[in-house]
Design a protein around this motif. Structure first.
Motif, PDB file in Angstrom:
ATOM      1  N   UNK A  74       0.796  -1.212   0.000  1.00  0.00           N
ATOM      2  CA  UNK A  74       0.000   0.000   0.000  1.00  0.00           C
ATOM      3  C   UNK A  74       0.831   1.265   0.000  1.00  0.00           C
ATOM      4  N   UNK A  75       0.329   2.291  -0.680  1.00  0.00           N
ATOM      5  CA  UNK A  75       0.957   3.606  -0.720  1.00  0.00           C
ATOM      6  C   UNK A  75      -0.051   4.651  -0.260  1.00  0.00           C
ATOM      7  N   UNK A  76       0.442   5.776   0.207  1.00  0.00           N
ATOM      8  CA  UNK A  76      -0.445   6.865   0.555  1.00  0.00           C
ATOM      9  C   UNK A  76      -1.057   7.492  -0.684  1.00  0.00           C
ATOM     10  N   UNK A  77      -2.206   8.142  -0.502  1.00  0.00           N
ATOM     11  CA  UNK A  77      -2.915   8.798  -1.605  1.00  0.00           C
ATOM     12  C   UNK A  77      -3.305  10.201  -1.151  1.00  0.00           C
ATOM     13  N   UNK A  78      -3.134  11.187  -2.036  1.00  0.00           N
ATOM     14  CA  UNK A  78      -3.413  12.569  -1.700  1.00  0.00           C
ATOM     15  C   UNK A  78      -4.873  12.943  -1.860  1.00  0.00           C
ATOM     16  N   UNK A  79      -5.177  14.173  -1.462  1.00  0.00           N
ATOM     17  CA  UNK A  79      -6.519  14.738  -1.615  1.00  0.00           C
ATOM     18  C   UNK A  79      -6.495  15.697  -2.799  1.00  0.00           C
ATOM     19  N   UNK A  80      -6.914  15.210  -3.946  1.00  0.00           N
ATOM     20  CA  UNK A  80      -6.745  15.902  -5.217  1.00  0.00           C
ATOM     21  C   UNK A  80      -5.310  16.392  -5.345  1.00  0.00           C
ATOM     22  N   UNK A  81      -4.419  15.415  -5.111  1.00  0.00           N
ATOM     23  CA  UNK A  81      -2.985  15.619  -5.255  1.00  0.00           C
ATOM     24  C   UNK A  81      -2.384  14.338  -5.818  1.00  0.00           C
ATOM     25  N   UNK A  82      -1.208  13.973  -5.388  1.00  0.00           N
ATOM     26  CA  UNK A  82      -0.527  12.814  -5.957  1.00  0.00           C
ATOM     27  C   UNK A  82      -1.204  11.514  -5.541  1.00  0.00           C
ATOM     28  N   UNK A  83      -1.338  10.599  -6.491  1.00  0.00           N
ATOM     29  CA  UNK A  83      -1.891   9.279  -6.177  1.00  0.00           C
ATOM     30  C   UNK A  83      -0.883   8.441  -5.402  1.00  0.00           C
ATOM     31  N   UNK A  84       0.377   8.815  -5.439  1.00  0.00           N
ATOM     32  CA  UNK A  84       1.423   8.170  -4.636  1.00  0.00           C
ATOM     33  C   UNK A  84       1.973   9.213  -3.677  1.00  0.00           C
ATOM     34  N   UNK A  85       1.532   9.136  -2.436  1.00  0.00           N
ATOM     35  CA  UNK A  85       1.878  10.157  -1.450  1.00  0.00           C
ATOM     36  C   UNK A  85       2.501   9.519  -0.226  1.00  0.00           C
ATOM     37  N   UNK A  86       3.583  10.123   0.261  1.00  0.00           N
ATOM     38  CA  UNK A  86       4.173   9.688   1.520  1.00  0.00           C
ATOM     39  C   UNK A  86       3.564  10.452   2.675  1.00  0.00           C
ATOM     40  N   UNK A  87       4.112  10.267   3.862  1.00  0.00           N
ATOM     41  CA  UNK A  87       5.293   9.447   4.144  1.00  0.00           C
ATOM     42  C   UNK A  87       4.969   8.012   4.578  1.00  0.00           C
ATOM     43  N   UNK A  88       3.701   7.703   4.837  1.00  0.00           N
ATOM     44  CA  UNK A  88       3.343   6.357   5.294  1.00  0.00           C
ATOM     45  C   UNK A  88       3.156   5.426   4.107  1.00  0.00           C
ATOM     46  N   UNK A  89       3.368   4.138   4.333  1.00  0.00           N
ATOM     47  CA  UNK A  89       3.113   3.127   3.316  1.00  0.00           C
ATOM     48  C   UNK A  89       2.981   1.776   4.018  1.00  0.00           C
ATOM     49  N   UNK A  90       2.488   0.801   3.278  1.00  0.00           N
ATOM     50  CA  UNK A  90       2.413  -0.579   3.765  1.00  0.00           C
ATOM     51  C   UNK A  90       3.326  -1.391   2.865  1.00  0.00           C
ATOM     52  N   UNK A  91       4.454  -1.833   3.410  1.00  0.00           N
ATOM     53  CA  UNK A  91       5.455  -2.514   2.584  1.00  0.00           C
ATOM     54  C   UNK A  91       6.424  -3.265   3.474  1.00  0.00           C
ATOM     55  N   UNK A  92       7.137  -4.223   2.856  1.00  0.00           N
ATOM     56  CA  UNK A  92       8.181  -4.952   3.589  1.00  0.00           C
ATOM     57  C   UNK A  92       9.280  -4.009   4.072  1.00  0.00           C
ATOM     58  N   UNK A  93       9.597  -3.021   3.234  1.00  0.00           N
ATOM     59  CA  UNK A  93      10.680  -2.102   3.559  1.00  0.00           C
ATOM     60  C   UNK A  93      10.394  -1.400   4.876  1.00  0.00           C
ATOM     61  N   UNK A  94      11.324  -1.394   5.799  1.00  0.00           N
ATOM     62  CA  UNK A  94      11.084  -0.742   7.088  1.00  0.00           C
ATOM     63  C   UNK A  94      10.692   0.723   6.920  1.00  0.00           C
ATOM     64  N   UNK A  95       9.699   1.142   7.693  1.00  0.00           N
ATOM     65  CA  UNK A  95       9.185   2.495   7.621  1.00  0.00           C
ATOM     66  C   UNK A  95       8.851   2.944   9.038  1.00  0.00           C
ATOM     67  N   UNK A  96       9.370   4.061   9.450  1.00  0.00           N
ATOM     68  CA  UNK A  96       9.176   4.510  10.826  1.00  0.00           C
ATOM     69  C   UNK A  96       7.938   5.379  11.010  1.00  0.00           C
ATOM     70  N   UNK A  97       7.216   5.659   9.936  1.00  0.00           N
ATOM     71  CA  UNK A  97       6.050   6.538  10.030  1.00  0.00           C
ATOM     72  C   UNK A  97       4.834   5.737  10.473  1.00  0.00           C
ATOM     73  N   UNK A  98       4.299   6.079  11.638  1.00  0.00           N
ATOM     74  CA  UNK A  98       3.132   5.376  12.165  1.00  0.00           C
ATOM     75  C   UNK A  98       1.881   5.755  11.381  1.00  0.00           C
ATOM     76  N   UNK A  99       0.957   4.813  11.290  1.00  0.00           N
ATOM     77  CA  UNK A  99      -0.335   5.063  10.655  1.00  0.00           C
ATOM     78  C   UNK A  99      -1.187   5.903  11.604  1.00  0.00           C
ATOM     79  N   UNK A 100      -1.795   6.949  11.062  1.00  0.00           N
ATOM     80  CA  UNK A 100      -2.576   7.866  11.887  1.00  0.00           C
ATOM     81  C   UNK A 100      -3.938   8.118  11.260  1.00  0.00           C
ATOM     82  N   UNK A 101      -4.935   8.466  12.079  1.00  0.00           N
ATOM     83  CA  UNK A 101      -6.266   8.747  11.537  1.00  0.00           C
ATOM     84  C   UNK A 101      -6.229   9.811  10.448  1.00  0.00           C
TER      85      UNK A 101
END
Length: 668
Positions: free
Chosen positions: A542-569
C-alpha cells in the motif's frame, strides 16, 4: 515567423486587452503546449482572455495551433545525441556524466522539458538513470522496465543494468579513467545522492563535479519550455482548512524547532500549504513551484505569474510574496548570508538548493507539510468518499460493459482503457486520470507496472485474465482501484491464487492495530496466505494517496521495507496485494482505505485504529474459490458487496443494474 503565425497571434493578442502582445502571447502558448493536455481544452484560455467569448476562443485556438505547427523540428537521432553529449563533455573537461530521470523537484511525474533521459536514450519509463563516459554508456532500470528498456534502447549504444542490484555509482567509478572527472546537474539530484556518488568516485581516484549548465539543455534543440497551466484555488469547501491557518501552524512548529525558515521543494507541499492546484505535470494537479515559509508565517512563492488565473492573488493575500522562479537562488543565498537556520527536505531538495544556502545553518530533515498533508481533515475525507462513490459507478459501468463485450474477443487493452476513460468523463467531474491506466491482458498482466503501447497492445480473449488498475482526479478527491477479471472460464490455479490474494486483501481491510503501528508491521498480514503456498509479490502492499494531489503520497506506506512513520487517523492508503505468474497472468485487488479510530478496542489506557474501505466495485466472483475462505472472510466479502449494491446500485440502470445484482450476489 510565417505570415499565418503572425496574423493568428496578432488577432488573438488583440483580445487580451493589452495583457499580451504577439510575442508575449507566443511565449505563453509555447508554455501551454508544453503542459499536459487537459480534458477541457478551454481552461488555459483563462490565462490569456478570462471568460473568453466563442469568437475569442476560436482565435486563441487558431493561435495555439499555429504556434504548435511552427515548433522547431526534432533534433538528432539517439546515436547522434550520445555522440553529441560526449563531444560536449570533452569541451567541459569531463570524463563522464550522469543523467537521472528527475526534475528540480525530484517528482514522480516530469514536465516534458525535464525528460532528458528519454531524449538521450529513447527510454520513456518513470524511473531510471543513465551514465555516459567517453567509451561506455549504461542505462540503469528496475525490474518493471526490463522489457520496455529492451524495446526502446539500442544495445549497441547502451549497456542495460539493474537499478538496484548494480549501483550506478559503482559502475561510474569503475568506468572512469584514473583521475577522471564525472559531471552532474546539481538541480536534478539530492544531497544524499551527491554524498554517495562522491564517496564511490573519489574512492576510485576520480572526482565529482557539479555542472552549472546542463549540457543536454544545450544540445536538445527542440526542448520544450517550462510548462504553463492554470493555477487555481482549491476552495475551502474541498480543502477543509484555510491556508492562513496552515501557515500559522507550520510557522509555530518552525519556531519550536528553532528554525527561521523551511524551503519547500516538493510542489505537492506548496500546493497543499497554499490551497493551490495546477496541471503542469501529467496526472497530478500541481503547479510547479518552490516556496520559502518563514517562522513568522510569511511565504515567498516562486512561480511563473502567467500561470495564475484571476483571483489567485486575492486568495494568497499580502502575506505571500510572489517571486519569479529565477530569483530562488538569490533568495536562498540571502538566507545563507544572514546565517539563518533553514530546513530542507532530504527527499525533494536538490544539491543545488543546499549549495545556494552557503552560510546558513542547514537542517536536512523532513518536509513539515508531509505529515499534515497525509492526515486528511474531515472535509477532505468526505470529499474523497464522494469522489469514490462517483468513481465507483463509472468503474462498475465499465465492468458491466466489459462482461458483455469481452467474450467476443474483439476488445484489446487500448480500447478497454479508452472506454473506461469515457465512463469517468461521463461523470462530468473528472479533471484527469490519476495515472496512466494499466490495462493488461494475459501475460501482460504479469507485469505489475505494465503500460500498453502500440507494439504491446493485446486482445482480451476468452481464457485471459484481464487486470485493470486505474484512477481519477476529481476536485474533491483522488481515486485508485484495481480489479482482476476472468474472460471465460478460469483454471483452478487462477482461482486458487486469486483467492489467496483476496484473503490477504481482507486481512488488511479488517486489521486492527494499536497507535504507533507502522505499515511495515502489518504488511505481512497481506502476504501470509500467499506465503503459506510458497508465493509472494515484489511490490509494496500500500501507498499513501493525496486529496486531489498525488496518487502516490508519503510518508506512510504498507510494505516490507522498514518504515518509521506510524499510521494515523485520516491517512488514505491503498490495499493492493497481488500475485504474478510470469509470462501467463497477473492478479491484483486494490481498494483505498482510511485509517480511523477503532472505538470498540480503545479506552482511556489504549488507542487502537482500523481501516475504513472507501473504494466500491465488484470483485470477480468467478475467480473466487469460496472453499478457501473462512466463514469470517466470506462474511466480509458478502458485506462488502452489499455496500457496493447500496452505493453503486442507485447510480445504475437497466442491464448495468442487473449485472451489478448478479456480480455482488452472496457467496456465504
Amino acid at each position: 515567423m510565417t505570415t499565418d503565425l503572425a496574423d493568428a497571434l496578432a488577432a488573438a493578442a488583440a483580445d487580451t486587452g493589452g495583457r499580451y502582445d504577439a510575442a508575449g502571447l507566443q511565449e505563453l502558448l509555447e508554455g501551454v503546449i508544453a503542459a499536459p493536455v487537459a480534458l477541457d481544452d478551454r481552461e488555459w484560455m483563462e490565462l490569456a482572455v478570462p471568460g473568453a467569448t466563442g469568437a475569442q476562443a476560436k482565435r486563441l485556438h487558431a493561435a495555439k495551433a499555429a504556434v504548435a505547427a511552427a515548433r522547431r523540428p526534432a533534433g538528432p537521432k539517439p546515436a547522434e545525441r550520445l555522440a553529441a553529449l560526449r563531444g560536449a563533455l570533452a569541451r567541459l573537461g569531463l570524463d563522464g556524466y550522469v543523467v537521472p530521470h528527475a526534475d528540480e523537484h525530484q517528482g514522480e511525474y516530469l514536465p516534458a522539458r525535464a525528460e532528458r533521459l528519454a531524449w538521450l536514450t529513447g527510454f520513456t519509463g518513470s524511473a531510471g538513470i543513465a551514465v555516459v563516459t567517453a567509451e561506455r554508456a549504461a542505462i540503469f532500470i528496475d525490474g518493471r522496465y526490463t522489457i520496455q528498456a529492451g524495446q526502446q534502447t539500442d544495445p549497441a549504444l547502451w549497456e542495460r543494468r539493474h537499478l538496484h542490484q548494480e549501483p550506478h555509482e559503482a559502475w561510474l567509478a569503475e568506468a572512469l579513467p584514473n583521475g577522471g572527472r564525472a559531471g552532474y546537474d546539481p538541480r536534478l539530484v539530492t544531497v544524499a545522492w551527491v554524498e554517495k556518488a562522491r564517496k564511490a568516485v573519489e574512492a576510485a581516484g576520480g572526482s565529482l563535479v557539479a555542472v552549472d549548465a546542463n549540457p543536454i539543455d544545450t544540445l536538445w534543440t527542440d526542448q520544450p519550455p517550462a510548462p504553463i497551466s492554470p493555477t487555481i484555488v482549491q476552495a475551502l469547501d474541498v480543502a477543509g482548512k484555510d491556508a492562513r491557518e496552515k501557515r500559522a501552524e507550520l510557522a509555530e512548529a518552525l519556531r519550536r524547532d528553532r528554525l527561521d525558515a523551511v524551503v519547500l521543494t516538493a510542489p505537492e507541499s506548496v500546493a497543499w500549504l497554499l490551497n493551490l492546484r495546477g496541471a503542469d505535470v501529467p496526472h497530478t494537479p500541481l503547479p510547479l513551484s518552490f516556496a520559502v515559509l518563514h517562522a513568522d508565517g510569511l511565504v515567498d512563492l516562486f512561480i511563473d505569474r502567467r500561470k495564475l488565473v484571476p483571483g489567485v492573488d486575492t486568495h494568497l493575500g499580502n502575506e505571500v510574496a510572489i517571486q519569479p522562479p529565477s530569483s530562488l537562488g538569490q533568495a536562498l543565498e540571502g538566507l545563507g548570508r544572514a546565517g539563518k537556520a533553514v530546513r530542507i527536505d532530504a527527499a525533494s531538495a536538490s544539491a543545488w538548493v543546499q549549495d545556494r544556502l552557503k552560510g546558513a545553518k542547514v537542517d536536512v530533515g523532513t518536509d513539515p507539510c508531509a505529515l499534515p498533508r497525509a492526515r486528511k481533515n474531515a472535509v477532505e475525507l468526505e470529499g474523497t468518499r464522494e469522489a469514490h462513490r462517483r468513481d465507483a459507478a463509472a468503474v462498475s459501468r465499465f465492468l458491466a460493459w466489459l462482461a458483455r463485450e469481452a467474450p467476443s474477443g474483439r476488445l484489446d487493452e487500448a480500447s478497454a482503457a479508452a472506454r473506461l476513460l469515457e465512463f469517468r468523463i461521463a461523470t462530468g467531474a473528472l479533471r484527469d486520470l490519476s495515472f496512466d491506466t494499466i490495462s493488461a491482458a494475459g501475460p501482460n498482466a504479469a507485469l505489475p507496472h505494465y503500460r500498453f503501447s502500440a507494439e504491446s497492445n493485446r486482445r482480451i480473449e476468452p481464457g485471459n485474465v484481464y487486470l485493470v488498475d486505474s484512477g481519477g482526479q476529481y476536485r474533491d478527491g483522488t481515486t485508485d482501484i484495481t480489479r482482476t477479471i476472468i474472460v471465460g472460464t478460469p483454471t483452478e490455479e487462477m482461482r486458487r491464487n486469486f483467492t489467496l490474494v483476496l484473503k490477504g486483501h481482507i486481512a488488511i481491510s479488517t486489521a486492527r492495530f494499536p497507535k504507533g503501528t507502522t505499515g511495515s508491521q502489518i504488511d505481512a498480514f497481506a502476504r501470509r496466505p500467499l506465503w503459506e503456498h510458497g508465493l509472494d509479490y515484489d511490490h509494496g502492499t500500500g501507498h499513501g494517496v493525496g486529496s486531489y494531489l498525488s496518487v502516490h503520497e508519503g510518508p506512510a506506506r504498507i510494505a516490507k521495507t522498514p518504515n518509521t512513520i506510524a499510521l494515523e487517523p485520516g491517512m488514505i492508503l491503498s490495499n493492493e496485494p497481488g500475485y504474478y505468474a510470469a509470462g501467463r497472468y497477473g492478479i491484483r485487488t486494490e481498494t483505498l482505505v482510511v485509517v480511523q479510530p477503532c472505538v470498540e478496542l480503545s479506552d482511556d489506557s489504549r488507542t487502537f485504529y482500523e481501516f475504513e474501505t472507501i473504494t466500491f466495485a465488484p470483485i470477480d466472483l468467478a475467480l473466487v474459490d469460496a472453499a478457501l475462505l473462512t466463514a469470517e472472510e466470506r462474511a466480509w466479502l458478502d458485506a462488502y458487496h452489499a455496500r457496493v449494491r447500496d452505493i453503486v446500485g442507485p447510480q445504475l440502470e437497466g442491464e448495468d443494474r442487473a449485472w451489478l445484482e448478479q456480480a455482488t450476489r452472496p457467496v456465504g
